[in-house]
Design an enzyme around this catalytic site. Structure first.
Site, PDB file in Angstrom:
ATOM      1  N   CYS A  91      73.663   9.081  85.549  1.00  0.00           N
ATOM      2  CA  CYS A  91      73.065  10.260  86.179  1.00  0.00           C
ATOM      3  C   CYS A  91      74.121  11.347  86.390  1.00  0.00           C
ATOM      4  CB  CYS A  91      72.361   9.837  87.468  1.00  0.00           C
ATOM      5  SG  CYS A  91      71.200  11.073  88.065  1.00  0.00           S
TER       6      CYS A  91
ATOM      7  N   HIS B 184      69.033   4.890  86.123  1.00  0.00           N
ATOM      8  CA  HIS B 184      69.946   4.164  87.015  1.00  0.00           C
ATOM      9  C   HIS B 184      69.813   2.650  86.871  1.00  0.00           C
ATOM     10  CE1 HIS B 184      71.315   7.429  89.766  1.00  0.00           C
ATOM     11  NE2 HIS B 184      70.219   8.026  89.342  1.00  0.00           N
TER      12      HIS B 184
ATOM     13  N   GLU C 282      71.717   0.476  88.016  1.00  0.00           N
ATOM     14  CA  GLU C 282      72.158  -0.166  89.264  1.00  0.00           C
ATOM     15  C   GLU C 282      71.038  -0.184  90.313  1.00  0.00           C
ATOM     16  OE1 GLU C 282      72.575   2.874  88.588  1.00  0.00           O
ATOM     17  OE2 GLU C 282      72.864   4.117  90.372  1.00  0.00           O
TER      18      GLU C 282
END
Lengths: 226, 79
Positions: free
Chosen positions: A88, A203, A205
């Site tokens: 990002c 994302h 994560e």
């Protein structure tokens, strides 16, 4: 040999904790958190530039962070053929540094997009080895400037060198769009020519733990470790 | 001396803010306004005793290093 990694924190980063947990849980190895004003970086296998709004997105997203002191070390790390992942805002920083081609501009429909999206791999590299061709991954996005732009010449280079790692695609929900933010050729993530640096808007994560809606983000770290 | 640098997205790049501003202005009755694009203006001071060549060189260098991303933007020094 255990897998060592590091996450860089800039003022305004807000996914650095998520990235640290992601690495700790999945690599089981040493994980360092490095402040952007540091001038040295431990020898690690992977560095993550996390998501967020570094320096408040002033001037352009990622512009200020790309001039931080630690960046010289990050560039050396990449030039040393070790892995570098920008997620990002981290992707925006990598394009501002010039490690990745192109730029990320305002989403076509001007909306901040915070939702699940679907991506699949385009060309294989070490970041997506464990992902099957045409496998659709569900990974969240949260961005205002995720619309990937480059000129035609650069786009041809990205294709010829097989640098497009991920593209947005349709998923299992109805009414979802194929290209959520207007990116050229629905590009969601690209690598450098040597394919040791990856920038992606979604994302991973935020999609790895049991408490997340999806665990597809695991596949990126699993690919690197395998 | 006061320096003004106009930074804008290159012509071929979609500038969605300008499009929205245009729609709003049109709905307010400014129907003759079209092709609106929004850019940004950066103002800064440089010492008066600096030579013209040095001024141009410094501004260009600052634009290339930080103020402008030449993949998507172009700039013009005003006045």
């Amino acid at each position: 040999m255990s897998f060592k990694s590091a996450v860089i924190t800039f003022p305004g980063s807000n996914c650095d904790r998520d990235a640290l947990c992601y690495l700790k849980d999945l690599t089981k190895g040493e994980v360092h958190n490095i402040w952007h004003e540091e001038t040295s970086l431990p020898k690690v296998d992977l560095v993550i530039l996390p998501g967020g709004f570094s320096f408040g997105d002033y001037l352009r997203s990622g512009a200020m962070a790309s001039k931080s002191k630690i960046i010289n070390e990050v560039v050396k790390h990449a030039n040393d053929n070790r892995y570098l992942l920008g997620i990002c805002n981290g992707f925006q920083i990598l394009t501002e540094i010039g490690l990745l081609e192109g730029a990320l501009i305002r989403n076509k429909k001007l909306k901040f997009l915070g939702k699940n999206c679907f991506i699949k791999k385009k060309f294989q590299n070490n970041f997506n080895l464990s992902i099957k061709d045409n496998q659709v991954l569900q990974i969240p996005v949260a961005h205002n400037e995720g619309n990937f732009y480059c000129d035609t010449e650069t786009l041809n280079l990205l294709k010829n060198n097989e640098q497009i790692a991920f593209e947005y695609c349709k998923g299992e929900f109805s009414n979802n769009e194929e290209n959520i933010n207007g990116s050229i050729e629905a590009i969601a993530g690209i690598t450098n020519k040597k394919k040791n640096v990856l920038g992606m808007m979604p994302h991973p994560e935020r999609a790895y733990s049991d408490f997340h809606q999806s665990q597809d983000g695991r596949l990126i770290i699993e690919s690197l470790i395998s | 001396m006061r320096i003004k640098i106009l930074v804008r997205l290159k012509g071929q790049i979609l500038e969605p803010q300008g499009k929205v501003i245009e729609q709003s202005l049109n709905s307010l009755g400014f129907t003759e306004f079209s092709n609106i694009r929004q850019g940004k203006l950066i103002e800064l001071d440089l010492p008066d005793n600096i030579s013209k060549e040095e001024k141009v060189q410094k501004i260009d260098s600052a634009c290339k290093k930080l103020l402008v991303n030449d993949i998507i933007e172009e700039y013009e020094v005003l006045g």
